[in-house]
Design a protein around this motif. Structure first.
Motif, PDB file in Angstrom:
ATOM      1  N   VAL A   1       0.831  -1.275  -0.351  1.00 45.70           N
ATOM      2  CA  VAL A   1       0.243   0.084  -0.018  1.00 45.70           C
ATOM      3  C   VAL A   1       1.213   1.299  -0.056  1.00 45.70           C
ATOM      4  O   VAL A   1       1.585   1.235   0.974  1.00 45.70           O
ATOM      5  CB  VAL A   1      -0.751  -0.102   1.150  1.00 45.70           C
ATOM      6  CG1 VAL A   1      -1.544   0.965   1.276  1.00 45.70           C
ATOM      7  CG2 VAL A   1      -1.872  -1.027   0.945  1.00 45.70           C
TER       8      VAL A   1
ATOM      9  N   ARG B   1       1.488   5.370   0.053  1.00 39.09           N
ATOM     10  CA  ARG B   1       0.658   7.023   0.112  1.00 39.09           C
ATOM     11  C   ARG B   1       0.301   7.497  -0.755  1.00 39.09           C
ATOM     12  O   ARG B   1       1.627   7.667  -1.262  1.00 39.09           O
ATOM     13  CB  ARG B   1       0.290   6.975   1.286  1.00 39.09           C
ATOM     14  CG  ARG B   1       0.296   5.969   2.686  1.00 39.09           C
ATOM     15  CD  ARG B   1       0.276   7.043   4.394  1.00 39.09           C
ATOM     16  NE  ARG B   1       0.235   5.808   5.036  1.00 39.09           N
ATOM     17  CZ  ARG B   1       0.029   6.446   5.939  1.00 39.09           C
ATOM     18  NH1 ARG B   1       0.485   7.542   6.617  1.00 39.09           N
ATOM     19  NH2 ARG B   1      -0.195   5.440   7.707  1.00 39.09           N
ATOM     20  N   GLN B   2      -0.314   8.084  -1.716  1.00 39.34           N
ATOM     21  CA  GLN B   2      -0.084   8.861  -2.449  1.00 39.34           C
ATOM     22  C   GLN B   2      -0.552  10.511  -1.905  1.00 39.34           C
ATOM     23  O   GLN B   2      -1.284  11.138  -1.124  1.00 39.34           O
ATOM     24  CB  GLN B   2      -1.433   8.925  -3.514  1.00 39.34           C
ATOM     25  CG  GLN B   2      -1.362   7.507  -4.064  1.00 39.34           C
ATOM     26  CD  GLN B   2       0.060   7.375  -5.194  1.00 39.34           C
ATOM     27  OE1 GLN B   2       0.214   8.178  -6.118  1.00 39.34           O
ATOM     28  NE2 GLN B   2       0.391   6.445  -4.315  1.00 39.34           N
TER      29      GLN B   2
ATOM     30  N   GLY C   1      -3.647  11.879  -1.138  1.00 41.85           N
ATOM     31  CA  GLY C   1      -4.682  11.191  -0.017  1.00 41.85           C
ATOM     32  C   GLY C   1      -4.864  10.081  -0.120  1.00 41.85           C
ATOM     33  O   GLY C   1      -5.495   9.739   0.788  1.00 41.85           O
TER      34      GLY C   1
ATOM     35  N   VAL D   1      -4.316   6.239  -1.842  1.00 40.26           N
ATOM     36  CA  VAL D   1      -3.284   4.846  -1.566  1.00 40.26           C
ATOM     37  C   VAL D   1      -3.821   4.511  -2.958  1.00 40.26           C
ATOM     38  O   VAL D   1      -4.536   4.273  -3.577  1.00 40.26           O
ATOM     39  CB  VAL D   1      -3.798   4.224  -0.786  1.00 40.26           C
ATOM     40  CG1 VAL D   1      -3.851   4.571   1.016  1.00 40.26           C
ATOM     41  CG2 VAL D   1      -5.218   3.063  -0.562  1.00 40.26           C
ATOM     42  N   LYS D   2      -2.251   3.499  -3.182  1.00 36.16           N
ATOM     43  CA  LYS D   2      -2.258   2.999  -4.312  1.00 36.16           C
ATOM     44  C   LYS D   2      -1.833   1.209  -4.015  1.00 36.16           C
ATOM     45  O   LYS D   2      -0.984   1.244  -3.222  1.00 36.16           O
ATOM     46  CB  LYS D   2      -1.029   3.335  -5.233  1.00 36.16           C
ATOM     47  CG  LYS D   2      -0.951   2.602  -6.339  1.00 36.16           C
ATOM     48  CD  LYS D   2       0.299   3.289  -6.988  1.00 36.16           C
ATOM     49  CE  LYS D   2       1.330   2.319  -7.973  1.00 36.16           C
ATOM     50  NZ  LYS D   2       2.435   3.195  -9.001  1.00 36.16           N
TER      51      LYS D   2
END
Length: 86
Positions: free
Chosen positions: A46, A48-49, A52, A54-55
């Protein structure tokens, strides 16, 4: 409580966080897993982008080791990196 996993108007799938044993988790519908190319047993990371979100991406041991080395080099040579950035 019924879990919603139908696509919303914008094409997003709405999932609900559920209690699974002593943990919390998401149940991903088979159709979504197939679309994403994931299957049971896959290890995911996971990320964090900045905006705000997630990828989810497949875990890659070689990439994880390379990133750990890069982080250590940046930490050990922080002053040098700061000077090079000027």
């Amino acid at each position: 409580m019924k879990e919603r996993s139908k696509p919303e108007a914008d094409g997003a799938t709405v999932l609900q966080i559920r209690k699974i044993g002593n943990s919390l988790g998401l149940i991903l519908p088979k159709e979504l897993l197939a679309q994403l190319g994931f299957s049971e047993g896959d290890q995911l990371e996971v990320v964090r982008q900045p905006e705000g979100g997630v990828k989810l991406q497949r875990h890659d041991d070689q990439h994880a080791r390379a990133m750990a080395i890069a982080r250590q080099v940046m930490k050990d040579y922080a002053n040098t990196m700061r000077e090079l950035a000027k």
